[in-house]
Design a protein around this motif. Structure first.
Motif, PDB file in Angstrom:
ATOM      1  N   ARG A  83       0.832  -1.206   0.000  1.00 32.45           N
ATOM      2  CA  ARG A  83       0.000   0.000   0.000  1.00 32.45           C
ATOM      3  C   ARG A  83       0.869   1.259   0.000  1.00 32.45           C
ATOM      4  O   ARG A  83       0.588   2.223  -0.720  1.00 32.45           O
ATOM      5  CB  ARG A  83      -0.948   0.008   1.202  1.00 32.45           C
ATOM      6  CG  ARG A  83      -2.132  -0.945   1.064  1.00 32.45           C
ATOM      7  CD  ARG A  83      -3.206  -0.631   2.091  1.00 32.45           C
ATOM      8  NE  ARG A  83      -2.755  -0.866   3.453  1.00 32.45           N
ATOM      9  CZ  ARG A  83      -2.850  -2.032   4.079  1.00 32.45           C
ATOM     10  NH1 ARG A  83      -3.377  -3.080   3.452  1.00 32.45           N
ATOM     11  NH2 ARG A  83      -2.424  -2.164   5.322  1.00 32.45           N
ATOM     12  N   PRO A 139      -2.666  -4.521  -8.733  1.00 32.01           N
ATOM     13  CA  PRO A 139      -3.088  -3.129  -8.585  1.00 32.01           C
ATOM     14  C   PRO A 139      -2.936  -2.382  -9.901  1.00 32.01           C
ATOM     15  O   PRO A 139      -2.067  -2.714 -10.720  1.00 32.01           O
ATOM     16  CB  PRO A 139      -2.134  -2.582  -7.516  1.00 32.01           C
ATOM     17  CG  PRO A 139      -0.926  -3.452  -7.600  1.00 32.01           C
ATOM     18  CD  PRO A 139      -1.415  -4.815  -8.021  1.00 32.01           C
ATOM     19  N   VAL A 194       1.769   6.895  -6.755  1.00 29.49           N
ATOM     20  CA  VAL A 194       0.787   7.912  -7.154  1.00 29.49           C
ATOM     21  C   VAL A 194       1.374   9.313  -6.963  1.00 29.49           C
ATOM     22  O   VAL A 194       1.265  10.168  -7.849  1.00 29.49           O
ATOM     23  CB  VAL A 194      -0.523   7.757  -6.352  1.00 29.49           C
ATOM     24  CG1 VAL A 194      -1.451   8.957  -6.593  1.00 29.49           C
ATOM     25  CG2 VAL A 194      -1.239   6.465  -6.741  1.00 29.49           C
ATOM     26  N   PHE A 240      -4.218   1.542 -12.180  1.00 32.14           N
ATOM     27  CA  PHE A 240      -4.785   2.885 -12.151  1.00 32.14           C
ATOM     28  C   PHE A 240      -5.323   3.249 -13.530  1.00 32.14           C
ATOM     29  O   PHE A 240      -4.760   2.848 -14.553  1.00 32.14           O
ATOM     30  CB  PHE A 240      -3.719   3.914 -11.744  1.00 32.14           C
ATOM     31  CG  PHE A 240      -3.203   3.722 -10.354  1.00 32.14           C
ATOM     32  CD1 PHE A 240      -3.877   4.250  -9.263  1.00 32.14           C
ATOM     33  CD2 PHE A 240      -2.043   2.988 -10.136  1.00 32.14           C
ATOM     34  CE1 PHE A 240      -3.405   4.053  -7.975  1.00 32.14           C
ATOM     35  CE2 PHE A 240      -1.569   2.792  -8.853  1.00 32.14           C
ATOM     36  CZ  PHE A 240      -2.257   3.315  -7.765  1.00 32.14           C
ATOM     37  N   PRO A 277      -7.607   4.571  -8.814  1.00 28.41           N
ATOM     38  CA  PRO A 277      -7.315   3.142  -8.598  1.00 28.41           C
ATOM     39  C   PRO A 277      -8.297   2.232  -9.331  1.00 28.41           C
ATOM     40  O   PRO A 277      -9.503   2.500  -9.385  1.00 28.41           O
ATOM     41  CB  PRO A 277      -7.461   2.964  -7.079  1.00 28.41           C
ATOM     42  CG  PRO A 277      -7.330   4.343  -6.507  1.00 28.41           C
ATOM     43  CD  PRO A 277      -7.885   5.269  -7.546  1.00 28.41           C
ATOM     44  N   LEU A 287       2.365   1.844  -3.460  1.00 27.72           N
ATOM     45  CA  LEU A 287       1.408   2.424  -4.412  1.00 27.72           C
ATOM     46  C   LEU A 287       1.136   3.892  -4.095  1.00 27.72           C
ATOM     47  O   LEU A 287       0.998   4.709  -5.018  1.00 27.72           O
ATOM     48  CB  LEU A 287       0.109   1.620  -4.389  1.00 27.72           C
ATOM     49  CG  LEU A 287       0.209   0.177  -4.899  1.00 27.72           C
ATOM     50  CD1 LEU A 287      -1.133  -0.530  -4.763  1.00 27.72           C
ATOM     51  CD2 LEU A 287       0.703   0.120  -6.340  1.00 27.72           C
ATOM     52  N   GLU A 288       1.066   4.234  -2.816  1.00 26.40           N
ATOM     53  CA  GLU A 288       0.866   5.644  -2.449  1.00 26.40           C
ATOM     54  C   GLU A 288       2.040   6.492  -2.939  1.00 26.40           C
ATOM     55  O   GLU A 288       1.850   7.609  -3.455  1.00 26.40           O
ATOM     56  CB  GLU A 288       0.725   5.769  -0.932  1.00 26.40           C
ATOM     57  CG  GLU A 288      -0.604   5.232  -0.396  1.00 26.40           C
ATOM     58  CD  GLU A 288      -0.609   5.121   1.126  1.00 26.40           C
ATOM     59  OE1 GLU A 288       0.423   5.477   1.760  1.00 26.40           O
ATOM     60  OE2 GLU A 288      -1.639   4.687   1.673  1.00 26.40           O
TER      61      GLU A 288
END
Length: 335
Positions: A208, A276, A215, A278, A269, A211-212
């Motif tokens: 997580r 995962p 982004v 986007f 997302p 991915l943060e």
């Protein structure tokens, strides 16, 4: 309401219960999101038309898989194998990068998880299902002859018994076991790019955070921050173009040259191929908002991004994922 109508409504409900798992099966067989949905619709129509001949000698589910298998084998008779860019060409150095498109039926296509992964309570079963729609595994499946592909999916992904597969394919258990052995050998030989990618389900805290950070780096178009997140041998693909890049310098170099119009993009997302992802919207200078640009599917391993796969045919992919083609304001407004 007549009894006939009630029976028809009941059959509709019974068939629809199997739609997601059948779509997953056909997607693994065909490598195409839209062909998979067409195959399932054809399966449902054939089941409707021949239901009176279905004598219950097998379960409705087994019968539907038999029909779906035949539909897929018919569709695969032309011999087309869908692929990723790295399955077709060598990587291109940034200095020679050129965007050459190939026909859409060349490419392995992305698929929303919700359309192919039925809800299951067993975490181990859910993990196997996710692994079996990941891009690297899907690409390896495309290397198998159609019947071997069916055998491997039914036996290893769906956990059918050899005797059940033999009955479905009108063959012997020995033939099924032989086909499975050959299919396993081929997959072992052609594991291919991205086979080492691993993502837990659900995402763990480290994933997580990765991915943060991705982004923040992508939306800020911060190449230093992005480089820190990429594995040194990371790859970037952009179907329908056959160009693909390897390594942090070529990837970030492309993003700041040929891909510079993506600066200022917004990411929404999505869950695609058990990984995962986007939906990328890039700035639209004409409206001041953001326009659909790519569905990104990310591969990760050991805390780094190893694959950034950007599917650019927005007119097809964004509706499939239930997303608008334009955002008036911030991407955060999209659920």
């Amino acid at each position: 309401m007549s009894d006939g109508t009630a029976t028809a409504d009941d059959l509709d409900v019974r068939l629809e219960k199997h739609r997601v798992e059948l779509t997953g099966y056909c997607y693994r067989m065909l490598g195409s999101s839209f062909e998979a949905e067409d195959a399932v619709q054809d399966t449902m129509v054939r089941a409707w038309r021949s239901y009176e001949k279905f004598e219950g000698r097998s379960s409705l589910r087994s019968w539907l898989y038999r029909i779906a298998t035949n539909v897929c084998l018919d569709m695969l008779s032309a011999g087309n194998k869908r692929a990723r860019p790295m399955d077709l060409t060598d990587s291109t150095p940034l200095a020679r990068a050129a965007l050459a498109p190939r026909p859409e039926d060349t490419w392995l296509e992305p698929m929303p998880d919700a359309r192919v992964l039925p809800a299951v309570s067993d975490p181990a079963e859910a993990a196997v299902a996710k692994e079996s729609v990941r891009l690297a595994f899907m690409a390896a499946l495309q290397q198998l002859p159609p019947k071997q592909r069916a055998v491997l999916i039914l036996r290893e992904v769906l956990a059918w018994r050899a005797s059940e597969v033999a009955e479905l394919l009108d063959t012997s258990v020995a033939s099924v076991n032989s086909a499975l052995q050959r299919a396993r050998a081929t997959l072992a030989e052609k594991g291919g790019e991205g086979a080492e990618a691993s993502v837990s389900a659900p995402l763990d805290e480290e994933q997580r955070r990765l991915l943060e950070r991705y982004v923040a780096a992508f939306e800020g178009y911060d190449m230093t921050a992005l480089t820190a997140l990429l594995h040194e041998d990371a790859v970037m693909t952009m179907p329908p173009f056959d160009l693909w890049l390897r390594g942090t310098s070529d990837i970030t170099g492309f993003m700041t040259t040929l891909g510079s119009a993506c600066a200022g993009s917004r990411l929404v997302p999505v869950a695609a191929n058990g990984l995962p992802g986007f939906a990328q919207y890039k700035p639209d200078p004409d409206t001041g908002g953001f326009t659909a640009w790519a569905i990104q599917v990310l591969e990760t391993s050991d805390g780094r991004l190893t694959g950034l796969h950007c599917f650019l045919d927005t007119e097809r992919w964004f509706p499939l994922f239930g997303l608008p083609l334009h955002l008036d304001g911030e991407a955060d407004d999209v659920e």
